[in-house]
Design a protein around this motif. Structure first.
Motif, mmCIF file in Angstrom:
data_model
loop_
_atom_site.group_PDB
_atom_site.id
_atom_site.type_symbol
_atom_site.label_atom_id
_atom_site.label_comp_id
_atom_site.label_asym_id
_atom_site.label_seq_id
_atom_site.Cartn_x
_atom_site.Cartn_y
_atom_site.Cartn_z
ATOM 1 N N VAL A 62 46.564 29.764 60.463
ATOM 2 C CA VAL A 62 46.036 31.128 60.589
ATOM 3 C C VAL A 62 44.550 31.143 60.215
ATOM 4 O O VAL A 62 43.715 31.729 60.914
ATOM 5 N N ILE A 63 44.235 30.460 59.115
ATOM 6 C CA ILE A 63 42.839 30.424 58.660
ATOM 7 C C ILE A 63 41.946 29.760 59.715
ATOM 8 O O ILE A 63 40.841 30.243 60.013
ATOM 9 N N GLU A 66 41.230 32.232 62.301
ATOM 10 C CA GLU A 66 40.276 33.260 61.836
ATOM 11 C C GLU A 66 38.851 32.727 61.827
ATOM 12 O O GLU A 66 37.923 33.380 62.305
ATOM 13 N N TYR A 67 38.668 31.542 61.277
ATOM 14 C CA TYR A 67 37.312 30.975 61.189
ATOM 15 C C TYR A 67 36.756 30.699 62.586
ATOM 16 O O TYR A 67 35.574 30.899 62.847
ATOM 17 N N GLY A 70 35.951 34.322 64.078
ATOM 18 C CA GLY A 70 34.925 35.197 63.518
ATOM 19 C C GLY A 70 34.119 34.600 62.387
ATOM 20 O O GLY A 70 33.403 35.309 61.686
ATOM 21 N N LEU A 72 33.610 32.858 58.624
ATOM 22 C CA LEU A 72 34.236 33.275 57.370
ATOM 23 C C LEU A 72 33.328 34.243 56.646
ATOM 24 O O LEU A 72 32.106 34.249 56.834
ATOM 25 N N ARG A 88 42.010 32.435 50.529
ATOM 26 C CA ARG A 88 42.541 33.074 51.741
ATOM 27 C C ARG A 88 44.003 32.677 51.949
ATOM 28 O O ARG A 88 44.836 33.501 52.345
#
Ligand code: ARG
Length: 454
Positions: A62-63, A66-67, A70, A72, A88
């Motif tokens: 998931v991280i 996300e990175y 968008g 961090l 996170r």
């Protein structure tokens, strides 16, 4: 993360000086890769429950998403990339996140991340250097027989071929790639499992982690593992040398583009104008590449200065290892791309090069060699006779090849009309057939060999 033994929080300036997230966020891919490998090993070794590891791996995915999408959100209070990811992860999966750091320290973690990053950087630079080499080979092939003046002391020395001159840079690039490959070979050992400095009591499998991350083996000494930054210094050394080579090529572009030389014309895409002088066409990109080589050396000096005298094992000074390496990579990647673009598109003014190649009595050595070969005089005597011929040509205001046979025979009666065969620039370059010489036949062989090797 270490709040247990503290009552108060850090001073604002303490937090600011301690934080590295503004630059080490560039390690996020490597940090996630290292964490995945470590997590899988923890499960395989039965150190952490498989269910917790599944949750951890899911959270890391998931991280990553996300990175990727968008970037961090930086928070200086979370210090570095490692704490950003861990925090996170805890927000995503809860307390199981806290098990990821079992048998691991940020000391072995950052050493691993950074090695992975430098390894990726080397691979990317190698591909770029290959492209530069290919661009040089294309132009060298085009100009294997184009005559230009060769210089020593920036004084016209002997005619050479443009292809030969460009192939000199192919040799430099080949050595640069060799140095990066050498650095890569030596850095390819995995520090994970060294923990803070002493190793760990958990039954970790360092070999499995090393293999999963593409390392050849785990590092041998836990103290060395967390305090070694040789790989970064070697990277910076190789980058400095590569940048230095680029700066020499850039400098030649600058000189050659100047009106008194007029050897090249840079296309619009690689030229800039002046805000006041409407006629100007400046080689700014080449000048910047030349200038950047100084900054590259600065990066090497900066890290060498940081590392000098540090006691074993980890010291926080070492957090400063990353900015010079990132800066050097960015400068070099940009510089290689710029020089590749210029090499591929520059217009070589071969008529001008050929005309200049004959100036400055550039075939004087050919006359001396002819006297040795045909007349049989020792080279030192031939050098002297030729010097007098040059003086005669200079006095008459003509080139050596334009002297009359009578004038040459007045210098030395043993000279005959056969000498004119060796005084042209084409004859001169064609005669330089020694291994590695400038004769077109040798240049074409060198090009073929370089293509074969790449
Ligand atoms: N951000 C740190 C670095 O880049 C990570 C290691 C910190 N280790 C420690 N014991 N404070 O060096």
């Amino acid at each position: 993360m270490w709040g247990g033994r503290f009552d108060g929080g850090p001073a604002a300036v303490m937090r600011d000086i301690n934080a590295s997230i503004s630059f080490d966020k560039r390690l996020w891919r490597q940090d996630l890769a290292g964490s995945r490998a470590h997590a899988r090993m923890l499960a395989a070794q039965g150190i952490v429950d498989a269910a917790d590891i599944d949750a951890i791996l899911g959270g890391l995915d998931v991280i990553a998403g996300e990175y990727e999408a968008g970037g961090l959100v930086e928070d200086a209070a979370l210090e570095d990339i490692h704490m950003h990811v861990e925090t996170r992860l805890a927000a995503l999966i809860g307390p199981a996140a806290g098990r990821l750091h079992t048998a691991r320290s940020r000391n072995d973690q950052v050493a691993t991340d950074f090695r992975l990053w430098v390894r990726d950087a080397i691979d990317a630079l190698d591909a770029q250097l290959d492209a530069l080499s290919q661009a040089l080979l294309v132009r060298a092939d085009e100009h294997a027989a184009s005559v230009m003046p060769g210089f020593t002391h920036l004084q016209i020395a002997q005619p050479v071929t443009l292809g030969h001159h460009l192939m000199a840079y192919v040799e430099m690039v080949r050595r640069d790639r060799g140095r990066f490959a050498d650095c890569r070979r030596r850095l390819n050992e995995c520090p994970l499992g060294s923990a803070a400095l002493a190793g760990t009591g958990f039954p970790v499998d360092r070999f499995a982690v090393a293999a999963e991350l593409g390392f050849d083996r785990p590092t041998a000494n836990s103290l060395d593992s967390v305090s070694d930054r040789d790989f970064a210094l070697e990277f910076l050394s190789a980058a400095t040398l590569a940048g230095l080579h680029l700066s020499r090529l850039a400098e030649e572009m600058v000189i050659w583009a100047s009106q008194p030389f007029g050897f090249i014309a840079l296309p619009d895409a690689w030229s800039t104008g002046s805000s006041i002088m409407p006629q100007k066409r400046n080689p700014d990109a080449a000048e910047l590449v030349r200038g950047h080589s100084g900054r590259l050396l600065g990066c090497l000096v900066a890290l060498a200065g940081t590392m000098k005298g540090l006691p074993l094992a980890y010291s926080k000074d070492m957090q400063d290892d990353k900015p010079p390496v990132f800066e050097a990579y960015d400068l070099l990647a940009l510089g290689i791309a710029a020089m590749t673009g210029m090499v591929a598109s520059v217009e070589f003014r071969t008529d001008r090069m050929r005309a200049v190649a004959g100036l400055g009595f550039s075939t004087a050595t050919d006359l001396a060699d002819w006297l040795v070969r045909v007349v049989g005089v020792p080279f030192r005597e031939a050098h002297h006779i030729t010097g007098r011929a040059v003086a005669a040509a200079e006095a008459a205001g003509v080139g050596l090849a334009d002297l009359s046979l009578e004038t040459l025979q007045a210098v030395d009666a043993r000279i005959d009309a056969g000498v004119f065969d060796v005084l042209s620039v084409d004859a001169s370059v064609a005669s330089r057939t020694s291994h590695g010489g400038t004769a077109p036949v040798r240049v074409r062989e060198a090009i073929a060999a370089a293509r074969e090797a790449s």
